[in-house]
Design a protein around this motif. Sequence first.
Motif, short mmCIF file in Angstrom:
data_model
loop_
_atom_site.label_atom_id
_atom_site.label_comp_id
_atom_site.label_asym_id
_atom_site.label_seq_id
_atom_site.Cartn_x
_atom_site.Cartn_y
_atom_site.Cartn_z
N ILE A 1 0.65 -1.25 0.05
CA ILE A 1 0.09 -0.03 0.07
C ILE A 1 0.97 1.26 0.00
O ILE A 1 0.69 2.26 -0.74
CB ILE A 1 -0.74 -0.01 1.21
CG1 ILE A 1 -2.08 -1.01 1.06
CG2 ILE A 1 -1.74 1.37 1.38
CD1 ILE A 1 -2.68 -1.43 2.45
N THR B 1 -4.53 1.44 -4.59
CA THR B 1 -3.59 0.81 -3.67
C THR B 1 -3.75 -0.77 -3.91
O THR B 1 -2.62 -1.44 -3.56
CB THR B 1 -3.25 1.51 -2.57
OG1 THR B 1 -4.54 1.00 -1.72
CG2 THR B 1 -2.83 2.71 -2.64
N SER B 2 -4.60 -1.41 -4.01
CA SER B 2 -4.92 -2.74 -4.00
C SER B 2 -3.80 -3.50 -5.24
O SER B 2 -3.35 -4.51 -5.04
CB SER B 2 -6.27 -3.41 -4.40
OG SER B 2 -6.76 -2.71 -5.27
N MET C 1 -0.51 -3.23 -4.08
CA MET C 1 -0.43 -4.46 -2.84
C MET C 1 -0.19 -5.97 -3.41
O MET C 1 0.29 -6.54 -3.06
CB MET C 1 -1.68 -4.15 -2.01
CG MET C 1 -1.45 -5.14 -0.84
SD MET C 1 -2.97 -4.58 0.39
CE MET C 1 -4.47 -5.01 -0.55
N LEU D 1 3.31 5.22 5.60
CA LEU D 1 1.65 5.45 5.99
C LEU D 1 1.60 6.28 7.07
O LEU D 1 0.59 6.87 7.29
CB LEU D 1 1.30 4.25 5.97
CG LEU D 1 0.91 3.17 4.73
CD1 LEU D 1 0.28 1.95 5.12
CD2 LEU D 1 0.50 3.86 3.51
N TYR E 1 -5.60 3.81 7.33
CA TYR E 1 -5.39 2.65 6.68
C TYR E 1 -5.53 1.62 7.94
O TYR E 1 -5.09 0.23 7.97
CB TYR E 1 -3.87 2.21 6.36
CG TYR E 1 -3.43 3.35 5.28
CD1 TYR E 1 -4.19 3.32 3.83
CD2 TYR E 1 -2.81 4.62 5.60
CE1 TYR E 1 -3.75 4.23 3.15
CE2 TYR E 1 -2.57 5.58 4.59
CZ TYR E 1 -3.13 5.42 3.28
OH TYR E 1 -2.87 6.33 2.32
N LYS F 1 -8.25 -7.02 2.90
CA LYS F 1 -9.06 -5.77 3.27
C LYS F 1 -10.39 -6.22 3.93
O LYS F 1 -11.00 -5.42 4.85
CB LYS F 1 -9.46 -5.25 1.79
CG LYS F 1 -10.57 -4.25 1.96
CD LYS F 1 -10.97 -3.60 0.77
CE LYS F 1 -12.04 -2.25 0.73
NZ LYS F 1 -12.46 -1.78 -0.63
#
Length: 267
Positions: free
Chosen positions: A53, A64-65, A68, A109, A118, A192
């Motif tokens: 991410i 961002t997936s 990732m 992050l 997040y 997620k």
Amino acid sequence: MEGFAWLQYDFMRHAFLAILIITPLFGLMGTMIVNRKMAFFSDALGHSALTGIAIGVVLGVNDTSISMAVFAVVFALLLNFISSKVASSADTVISVFSSCSIALGLAILSQGGNFSRYSGLLVGDILSITPQEIGYLFLILLATLAFWLFAFNRLLAVSLNRTLARSLHIPAGWLENLFAALTALTVMVSIKWIGILIINALLILPAAAARNISENMREYHFFAVLFSMFSGILGLVISYYVNVATGPTIAILASIIYFATYFDRRD
């Protein structure tokens, strides 16, 4: 029926469909992960999600997936390569890479105090899943089933005796890398909704419980999927009525099943 009142809500129906896809997927993947003693490997993959991410954020990627998933596959292949080269200390090397990865992700992050955006990934929220995302999960399930049909026996042979597998012209390296990449995609696609902190538990616990009471490979797979689906569905229902996070509830139920089967283990 009053007992199924929770199905009147769209978000619960979506979550239920997701559980029906994720749990068999985790049950199947977990059997090979447990067989190949890859629990630490899959845990490191989960932790690497934050770095994936973070890379997406730095590169300005809108979704961002994607970053990732790409990072997870590269990370999995790298860990797989390291494990094959330094078997005597693979767990140490994996731990180093995992720790470095999660620290780097957290550092990026948390810059400017933005990590709260997040933090939901740590526990996950399956109630937020959309029909499109359910479709992605279903595609991963189909890919996993195809892999199992065509490659499971060969991969099992590699895990039992790599030298013998090579003598039978089984492409051990390719199969191991393919399985590592498939594991990475499964973890990243599910993280997620399941959460970084507990996704490894849901991969390992049903398969470990199934191994306790199984006498052959058919029973092993059957019980792994059964335990995974049972804890998933019941965990979703319980979490709805007691108003707690779904992922941890499922993990607790899977843990109870493991300890219940531990005292009846066959080995």
